[in-house]
Write an enzyme that holds these catalytic residues in place. Structure first.
Site, PDB file in Angstrom:
ATOM      1  N   LYS A   2       0.849  -1.197   0.000  1.00  0.00           N
ATOM      2  CA  LYS A   2       0.000   0.000   0.000  1.00  0.00           C
ATOM      3  C   LYS A   2       0.884   1.247   0.000  1.00  0.00           C
ATOM      4  CE  LYS A   2      -1.855   2.820   2.917  1.00  0.00           C
ATOM      5  NZ  LYS A   2      -1.910   4.102   2.188  1.00  0.00           N
ATOM      6  N   GLU A  40      10.076   0.755  10.389  1.00  0.00           N
ATOM      7  CA  GLU A  40      11.096   1.794  10.199  1.00  0.00           C
ATOM      8  C   GLU A  40      10.387   3.110  10.456  1.00  0.00           C
ATOM      9  OE1 GLU A  40      12.917   4.577   9.166  1.00  0.00           O
ATOM     10  OE2 GLU A  40      13.020   3.988   7.056  1.00  0.00           O
ATOM     11  N   CYS A  84      13.424  10.500   7.232  1.00  0.00           N
ATOM     12  CA  CYS A  84      13.379   9.987   8.610  1.00  0.00           C
ATOM     13  C   CYS A  84      14.738  10.105   9.281  1.00  0.00           C
ATOM     14  CB  CYS A  84      12.888   8.548   8.623  1.00  0.00           C
ATOM     15  SG  CYS A  84      13.714   7.524   7.401  1.00  0.00           S
ATOM     16  N   GLU A 115       9.983  15.306  15.737  1.00  0.00           N
ATOM     17  CA  GLU A 115      10.311  15.220  14.319  1.00  0.00           C
ATOM     18  C   GLU A 115       9.473  16.253  13.563  1.00  0.00           C
ATOM     19  OE1 GLU A 115       9.116  11.527  12.294  1.00  0.00           O
ATOM     20  OE2 GLU A 115      11.100  11.486  11.379  1.00  0.00           O
TER      21      GLU A 115
END
Ligand code: NDP
Length: 488
Positions: A191, A265, A299, A396
């Protein structure tokens, strides 16, 4: 044109004539179905629009897979696994992977233009970084397909892998997941992210072109609900996810107690650490690469700059000068360094957190920067005077925003760098090899770059500690996630 708040320019930027890459190489359809059992099919659910974040133009209408569609895709993957793919020899599987890798190279320009259109990233990155790494992953894992007995993890595949990927590197994340899964004899249902489904659908065409047996790769487009249905499907043996820590935790909860294997992850808040003996001009390039590459939608971005106090002033002056040369704008222009923010939601999040940085007392600076009227844009931004307590030092931001902290000793740098719930990556800049080795051992991060940043290679494992996730992608270690012996 609008101009974000700025201070005095610190350098002159060359005027560049626009050099737009033609989009005519991309044959966009008005609407796309799902890719199930080797064919494009209409979904049972509704559809959604995918847009160009640089212009807000609608690119295409894409099917939204519902539970029945996901079920059909998983069943197709199971049939392909049982009847064809798991029975095929490794060298036969390798032929398909090599073929896919070569077609990716042949159609590289088309893939790069489509990626930049749907994602907003500069063409020079999609063309020179994303697509070559994607092809390299398929070549690399094609090489493993007939050598699994030397992997240390056995040769037995897990079965059907359900893979959910984010929008920041749509094709690259696809390659990191699909290539090792297929090499090990698994079949997949993937997906893509809601905002960037188009290159995954072009990859489906490439699977057809490579004559990949039907059902080995299935693509179900949709939003979070489609991802949830895939992860929860009882006939999925393996879940592989890249995305936010929040959704990663929800997935871990969803599969807990089942026999499904999981790799996650997740996010990061990497420290890029510059010591006083570092070659500063080179370090500045690494800092820029670390946080402004892919608009900071990375990331492992070096979003916290830790600079030794004695050189902070000099380094920041050089960094401001360099930032003033960054060209922000049309992702398809070959001169562009910083493209569009991927979505209105992400722009909103970056704006909010940057405002919090200002409100909490950090010094905000951006170079003079003209931003287009339409689309989603944010200028390269620097926050100085940041402390450990600031939210912009802990959360983040996932945008082109750098928080600068200082330190005096290596142990203080380690202390600050590790003071985060994440542990994905870090960078160290120094001329001393012994200091690099010391820091690499002391930093709790899956990847530590020395005198460079954001370098990716299919032969090298990538992954995190703590809330940055579990499992590794890339290299021999990446095979462990897709073989029965991987967790022995
Ligand atoms: P998400 O984690 O929500 O999205 C990643 C993928 O998971 C997408 O395909 C998404 O679908 C899908 N998804 C969403 N909810 C579920 C669910 N409950 N079960 C299964 N799959 C699901 O990231 P966002 O796009 O919402 O970004 C939010 C923040 O996450 C960013 O601001 C950034 O900080 C961080 N992020 C980190 C990434 C990384 O690589 N570490 C990558 C992307 C984001 P859909 O696209 O439809 O939402």
């Amino acid at each position: 044109m609008t101009t974000e708040p700025t201070s005095t320019p610190t350098s002159t930027v060359f005027e560049y004539a626009p050099a737009p890459e033609s989009r005519s190489i991309v044959d966009l359809r008005a609407s796309y179905g799902l890719f199930v059992d080797g064919e494009f099919v209409d979904g049972h659910g509704s559809s959604f629009k995918t847009i160009n974040p640089a212009t807000e133009e609608v690119l295409a209408e894409v099917a939204e897979a519902d539970d029945a569609d996901v079920d059909a895709a998983v069943r197709a993957a199971r049939r392909a696994h049982t009847r064809v793919w798991s029975r095929m020899s490794g060298s036969e599987r390798a032929k398909y992977l090599y073929r896919i890798a070569r077609i990716i190279q042949e159609r590289g320009r088309e893939l790069a233009v489509l990626e930049s259109l749907d994602n907003g990233k500069p063409i020079k990155e999609s063309r020179d970084v994303d697509v070559p790494i994607v092809a390299a992953h398929f070549f690399y894992y094609a090489g493993w397909a007939d050598k699994l007995e030397h992997s240390g993890y056995g040769t037995t595949p897990l079965g059907v892998a359900g893979q959910v990927i984010p929008w920041n590197f749509p094709l690259m994340m696809l390659a990191w997941k699909v290539a090792p899964a297929l090499a090990c004899g698994n079949t997949v249902v993937l997906k893509p992210a809601e905002t960037t489904p188009l290159t995954a659908l072009l990859f489906a065409e490439i699977c057809q072109q490579a004559d990949l047996p039907p059902g080995v790769v299935n693509i179900v487009t949709g939003a979070g609900g489609t991802g949830q249905a895939l992860v929860a499907h009882p006939d999925v043996d393996k879940v592989a996810f890249t995305g936010s820590t929040e959704v990663g935790k929800a997935i871990a909860r969803a599969v807990a107690g089942s026999s499904k294997k999981v790799t996650l992850e997740l996010g990061g808040k990497a420290a890029n650490i510059v010591f006083d003996d570092a070659p500063l001009d080179q370090a500045v390039e690494g800092i820029v690469e670390g946080i402004f590459f892919n608009q900071g939608h990375v990331c492992c971005a070096g979003s916290r700059l830790l600079v030794q106090e004695s050189i902070a002033e000099e380094l920041l002056a050089k960094l401001r000068t360099r930032m003033a040369t960054l060209r922000v704008g049309d992702p398809l222009d070959k001169n562009t360094d910083v493209g569009a923010i991927n979505s209105a939601e992400q722009l909103q999040r970056i704006r909010e957190l940057s405002q919090v940085g200002e409100d909490e007392g950090a010094g905000r600076w951006s170079p003079p920067c003209e931003l287009p009227e339409r689309g989603f844009w944010f200028p390269p931004t620097l926050f100085t005077g940041v402390t450990q307590a600031h939210r912009i030092a802990r959360e983040e931001i996932f945008g082109p925003v750098l928080s600068v902290l200082t330190f005096r000793t290596p142990s203080e740098a380690v202390e600050k760098a590790n003071n985060t719930p994440y542990g994905l990556s870090a960078g160290v800049w120094t001329e001393k090899g012994s200091l690099i080795l010391h820091m690499a051992g002391a930093l709790k991060a899956g990847v530590v770059w020395a005198n460079t940043f954001n370098k990716f290679d299919p032969t090298s494992p990538f992954g995190g500690f703590k809330e940055s996730g579990q499992g590794r992608e890339g290299g021999r270690h990446g095979l462990a996630a897709y073989l029965r012996g991987g967790d022995l």
